[in-house]
Design an enzyme around this catalytic site. Sequence first.
Site, PDB file in Angstrom:
ATOM      1  CE  LYS A   1       1.935 -17.774  -2.117  1.00  0.00           C
ATOM      2  NZ  LYS A   1       1.042 -18.827  -2.053  1.00  0.00           N
TER       3      LYS A   1
ATOM      4  CG  ASP B   1      -8.137  -4.681   1.925  1.00  0.00           C
ATOM      5  OD1 ASP B   1      -9.180  -4.228   2.778  1.00  0.00           O
ATOM      6  OD2 ASP B   1      -8.071  -4.897   0.735  1.00  0.00           O
TER       7      ASP B   1
ATOM      8  CG  ASP C   1     -13.759  -7.010   2.484  1.00  0.00           C
ATOM      9  OD1 ASP C   1     -13.593  -6.169   3.301  1.00  0.00           O
ATOM     10  OD2 ASP C   1     -14.342  -6.630   1.139  1.00  0.00           O
TER      11      ASP C   1
ATOM     12  CE1 TYR D   1      -3.382  -2.578   0.575  1.00  0.00           C
ATOM     13  CE2 TYR D   1      -4.548  -0.783   1.298  1.00  0.00           C
ATOM     14  CZ  TYR D   1      -4.687  -1.942   0.933  1.00  0.00           C
ATOM     15  OH  TYR D   1      -5.848  -2.571   0.820  1.00  0.00           O
TER      16      TYR D   1
ATOM     17  CG  ASP E   1      -1.910 -20.243  -0.630  1.00  0.00           C
ATOM     18  OD1 ASP E   1      -1.106 -20.319   0.376  1.00  0.00           O
ATOM     19  OD2 ASP E   1      -1.461 -20.764  -1.654  1.00  0.00           O
TER      20      ASP E   1
HETATM   21  C1  IPM Z   1     -10.497  -1.208   4.138  1.00  0.00           C
HETATM   22  C2  IPM Z   1     -10.490  -0.388   2.712  1.00  0.00           C
HETATM   23  C3  IPM Z   1      -9.719   0.335   2.461  1.00  0.00           C
HETATM   24  C4  IPM Z   1      -8.078  -0.418   2.351  1.00  0.00           C
HETATM   25  C5  IPM Z   1      -9.820   1.158   1.036  1.00  0.00           C
HETATM   26  C6  IPM Z   1     -11.122   2.106   0.987  1.00  0.00           C
HETATM   27  C7  IPM Z   1      -8.397   2.196   0.778  1.00  0.00           C
HETATM   28  O1  IPM Z   1     -10.823  -1.631   1.831  1.00  0.00           O
HETATM   29  O2  IPM Z   1     -10.268  -0.363   5.127  1.00  0.00           O
HETATM   30  O3  IPM Z   1     -10.205  -2.209   4.423  1.00  0.00           O
HETATM   31  O4  IPM Z   1      -7.957  -1.000   1.421  1.00  0.00           O
HETATM   32  O5  IPM Z   1      -7.445  -0.384   3.521  1.00  0.00           O
HETATM   33 MG    MG Z   2     -10.875  -3.385   2.678  1.00  0.00          MG
END
Ligand code: IPM
Ligand code: MG
Length: 357
Positions: A190, A246, A250, A142, A222
């Site tokens: 990884k 990240d 999710d 990032y 993975d």
């Molecule tokens: C998160 C989001 C952010 C990230 C984006 C919006 C930049 O997906 O906080 O998880 O990737 O960190």
């Molecule tokens: Mg995110």
Amino acid sequence: MKINIAVLSGDGIGPEIVSQALNVVKTICSVYNHDLNYEHALVGVAAIDACGNPYPDSTHELCMNSDAVLFGAIGSPRYDNDPQAKVRPEQGLLAMRKKLGLYANIRPVATFPQLLHRSPLRRDLVEDADFVCIRELTGGIYFGRPQGRSEDGNTAYDTCVYTKEEIERIIRLAYRYAGERKRQLTIVDKANVLSTSRLWRQVSQELEKEYPEVKTEYMFVDNAAMQIIQCPKRFDVIVTENMFGDILTDEASVITGSLGMLPSASIGIHTSVFEPIHGSYPQAAGRDIANPLATILSAALMFEYAFGLKEEAEHIRKTVNESLNAGIVTEDIAAGGRAFKTSETGEWICKQIIVNK
Ligand code: IPM
Ligand code: MG
């Protein structure tokens, strides 16, 4: 106690969900006699429109002078579909994380019994799953440089960088968390491919000896992606680098039945930030349908982590739980029952907080 916070609503559904969370904060402060002082500031698209900078200096100054930041969401399709845009709203979020030194993002993943039917996973797999993902937040791909395009525009590159120091501080933090939970730490990398991951593993193996009370395991990302879905109950604390975290968080949110339920705390050197893990959900913006619970639960984390007010945090969590029991929930988790508005859900919770006094 003096509760001095910055409120950064951001884009999309940000203003709607943050306004409900802020009402919850106000209600809790009045119930417990805390002296609340809050100020709004611009971030994301609104900040770009106002001054061309998604994280203006004035916003940063307010954050630095506050005890905590309550944050909504960032992002807009206006930019997602314009890969050439010079300034992007997400840069505001990243700049905030970097400038506030928020190197640890803590994302608790726990199932709610009332929502087990919402999970695409089998009930027996997810019931009682309860783990914490600790995501490194200010390093890796990032932020690594160089990043960009070749002169002819036909080649693009990102760079993943980690220093020993960055790895050490997040691994130590993860060990401290694991020490207070079920004493089991999964370090995700990884290392079979990436040299940054090999440094993670080397640093972790050195530190492991200092925390003999915690059982350490190493897992490739993975494999972790698969195991989080296949046997979420086996995890206690997971620690990983920025982008892996990240993606995995999710993924982990589906265990709980909705992305709209997961709060997070970002902590580090300066003021901590509390935000839902979901995005700005632009399709729902202004429609009063988004789930405010992840942000309300982020406010609970704020009371606990930024102010050490555990009872206040528990009070919020208990009331959110009751709203689930009572079916006062938004459409993403309404199980065939009536879907309540964002504002109705927030108002019900505020009233119930007072009842639970
Ligand atoms: C998160 C989001 C952010 C990230 C984006 C919006 C930049 O997906 O906080 O998880 O990737 O960190
Ligand atoms: Mg995110």
